[in-house]
Design an enzyme around this catalytic site. Structure first.
Site, PDB file in Angstrom:
ATOM      1  N   GLY A 160      -4.287   1.880   3.925  1.00  0.00           N
ATOM      2  CA  GLY A 160      -3.857   0.705   3.191  1.00  0.00           C
ATOM      3  C   GLY A 160      -4.315   0.652   1.752  1.00  0.00           C
ATOM      4  O   GLY A 160      -3.812  -0.146   0.975  1.00  0.00           O
ATOM      5  N   GLU A 161      -5.268   1.494   1.370  1.00  0.00           N
ATOM      6  CA  GLU A 161      -5.822   1.423   0.026  1.00  0.00           C
ATOM      7  C   GLU A 161      -4.957   2.206  -0.963  1.00  0.00           C
ATOM      8  O   GLU A 161      -4.575   3.343  -0.713  1.00  0.00           O
ATOM      9  CB  GLU A 161      -7.246   1.971   0.017  1.00  0.00           C
ATOM     10  CG  GLU A 161      -8.218   1.152   0.861  1.00  0.00           C
ATOM     11  CD  GLU A 161      -9.607   1.756   0.859  1.00  0.00           C
ATOM     12  OE1 GLU A 161     -10.023   2.275  -0.200  1.00  0.00           O
ATOM     13  OE2 GLU A 161     -10.264   1.722   1.911  1.00  0.00           O
ATOM     14  N   ALA A 162      -4.664   1.570  -2.098  1.00  0.00           N
ATOM     15  CA  ALA A 162      -3.756   2.155  -3.079  1.00  0.00           C
ATOM     16  C   ALA A 162      -4.260   3.495  -3.613  1.00  0.00           C
ATOM     17  O   ALA A 162      -3.480   4.441  -3.779  1.00  0.00           O
ATOM     18  CB  ALA A 162      -3.545   1.178  -4.228  1.00  0.00           C
ATOM     19  N   LYS A 164      -6.151   5.699  -2.165  1.00  0.00           N
ATOM     20  CA  LYS A 164      -5.988   6.744  -1.142  1.00  0.00           C
ATOM     21  C   LYS A 164      -4.525   7.192  -1.073  1.00  0.00           C
ATOM     22  O   LYS A 164      -4.229   8.392  -1.004  1.00  0.00           O
ATOM     23  CB  LYS A 164      -6.453   6.238   0.220  1.00  0.00           C
ATOM     24  CG  LYS A 164      -7.957   6.030   0.339  1.00  0.00           C
ATOM     25  CD  LYS A 164      -8.336   5.622   1.749  1.00  0.00           C
ATOM     26  CE  LYS A 164      -9.845   5.460   1.909  1.00  0.00           C
ATOM     27  NZ  LYS A 164     -10.232   5.113   3.296  1.00  0.00           N
ATOM     28  N   ILE A 165      -3.614   6.226  -1.068  1.00  0.00           N
ATOM     29  CA  ILE A 165      -2.186   6.555  -1.014  1.00  0.00           C
ATOM     30  C   ILE A 165      -1.802   7.409  -2.216  1.00  0.00           C
ATOM     31  O   ILE A 165      -1.056   8.382  -2.101  1.00  0.00           O
ATOM     32  CB  ILE A 165      -1.340   5.267  -0.972  1.00  0.00           C
ATOM     33  CG1 ILE A 165      -1.605   4.495   0.320  1.00  0.00           C
ATOM     34  CG2 ILE A 165       0.144   5.593  -1.095  1.00  0.00           C
ATOM     35  CD1 ILE A 165      -0.924   3.145   0.386  1.00  0.00           C
TER      36      ILE A 165
END
Length: 400
Positions: A160-162, A164-165
């Protein structure tokens, strides 16, 4: 939304006072925590038995012990990915190299795909090398972009973390371009990155029932104009991508973990608040649970599903006054958002998208109001992903 199992009561919850209802939910929470502790003890017992059986000197005993330790390692990974990998390396079941760990995650046997995504997204040298090795295990040769995305997004669940994405999709875009060789139509990997997210967002818009205005093919083409270093991508390519997503949505892996149970039984804060309606400005008493950057509200503490969910993104909290209620505060759209992104169930039980610009609540005391506001401010976050995507799109539209 998932469900939470509750013991059926022989009496109505409305027969209880608010204090008795609070005691009841506390008892249920302790019961759940006890069950989790029992499961943890069972896992520890399996590990102890496995260690004892390692004394078996026969070859069959060694193979059996290795299988059991691998099973323990997978369970540990699903509960805590870092500790699971450390256990498997310590037992000699994995080599302490990014390539060995990546092979283990790519095979994925018995692994929680959410845990895989969390591990791959961690920002440290070793995990980033594992991510690179993991992506390199995917062969995207001769695949159109949507086919490559289907393969990639099935091997784990995006966290869910930007940040990481961003790291994971950047690795994907570079790997896809490398696999195309001379047939690569993208000027650089930023173009592939932007188009990949356009496809993911298209998938959501076309197949999420809460999105009423479905994007047309022309809107999809216009959204991606000039992203290939100022040039437009071939129309036939974008039409093919659109048609593929419209015909078949992405299959997103779902894990069997009790995510909602952990959310609702380990809250940052919970309690009764009065909530003002949106269309009709009447006040209704609701049970609120705050956790994991979301605010959930229920009609009763025994409800299996929340009546509404308010993700705490791009919103702010402030004090306010109201003629009917004291100790009021409200959540309001901020960070450039026109509406608060939220959903609720209607009178027929259908999930509908909320259109609130403000959620107004009333606490039982000034102290309670201040505590709710403090906890909410700690949980509220501005999602930086949209800023990163906008920056990447500007970069893809211009020459370096």
């Amino acid at each position: 939304m998932g469900t939470i199992a509750h013991t059926q009561e022989a009496f109505s919850i409305s027969d209880l006072s608010p204090e008795q209802q609070k005691i009841l939910i506390d008892i249920r929470r302790r019961k759940t925590e006890l069950l989790l502790q029992i499961q943890h003890l069972k896992d520890e017992l399996v590990e102890v038995v496995s260690e004892m059986e390692s004394l078996d000197s026969g070859e069959d005993g060694k193979n059996s012990n290795k299988t059991k330790m691998m099973s323990i390692g997978r369970k540990k990974f699903n509960m805590d990915p870092k500790k699971g990998i450390e256990y498997l390396i310590e037992k000699g079941l994995l080599q302490n190299t990014p390539e060995s760990v990546a092979q283990f995650l790519h095979k994925g046997e018995g692994l929680n795909k959410t845990a895989i995504g969390d591990y791959l997204g961690e920002k440290n040298d070793f995990n980033e090398k594992v991510l690179q090795a993991f992506v390199d295990l995917h062969d995207f040769t001769d695949l159109i972009l949507v086919q490559a995305l289907r393969q990639f997004l099935w091997s784990f669940r995006l966290p869910g973390e930007a940040q990481k994405i961003d790291r994971m999709m950047e690795c994907f875009a570079k790997r896809y371009c490398d696999c195309q060789g001379e047939n690569n139509i993208f000027e650089n990997s930023d173009t592939c990155y932007v188009l990949s997210f356009a496809i993911i967002m298209l998938n959501t818009s076309l197949h999420n029932p809460s999105v009423k205005d479905k994007p047309t093919i022309e809107q999809f083409i216009n959204m991606n104009r000039g992203i290939n270093q100022g040039q437009d991508l071939p129309r036939e390519l974008l039409v093919g991508l659109y048609d593929s997503i419209k015909a078949e949505p992405f299959k997103i892996p779902e894990d069997d973990g009790n995510d909602l149970m952990h959310t609702f039984f380990n809250p940052d804060k919970e309690g009764w608040l009065w909530k003002q309606g949106g269309r009709y400005k009447s006040w209704k008493r609701r049970w609120f649970i705050l956790n994991d950057n979301c605010l959930y509200y229920f009609e009763y503490t025994t409800d299996k599903e929340p009546r509404g969910i308010i993700p705490l993104e791009n919103i702010s909290v402030r004090e306010c006054t109201d003629r009917q209620k004291q100790h009021c505060f409200e959540l309001y759209a901020s960070g450039g958002a026109d509406f608060i992104k939220a959903c609720k169930t209607d009178s027929e039980g259908k999930v509908v998208e909320g259109k609130h610009t403000v959620y107004r609540m009333s606490a039982s005391s000034e102290e309670e109001k201040n505590e709710w506001m403090q906890r909410l401010k700690q949980s509220i976050s501005h999602n930086p992903f949209y800023d990163m995507l906008a920056n990447r799109k500007r970069k893809a539209q211009h020459h370096n």
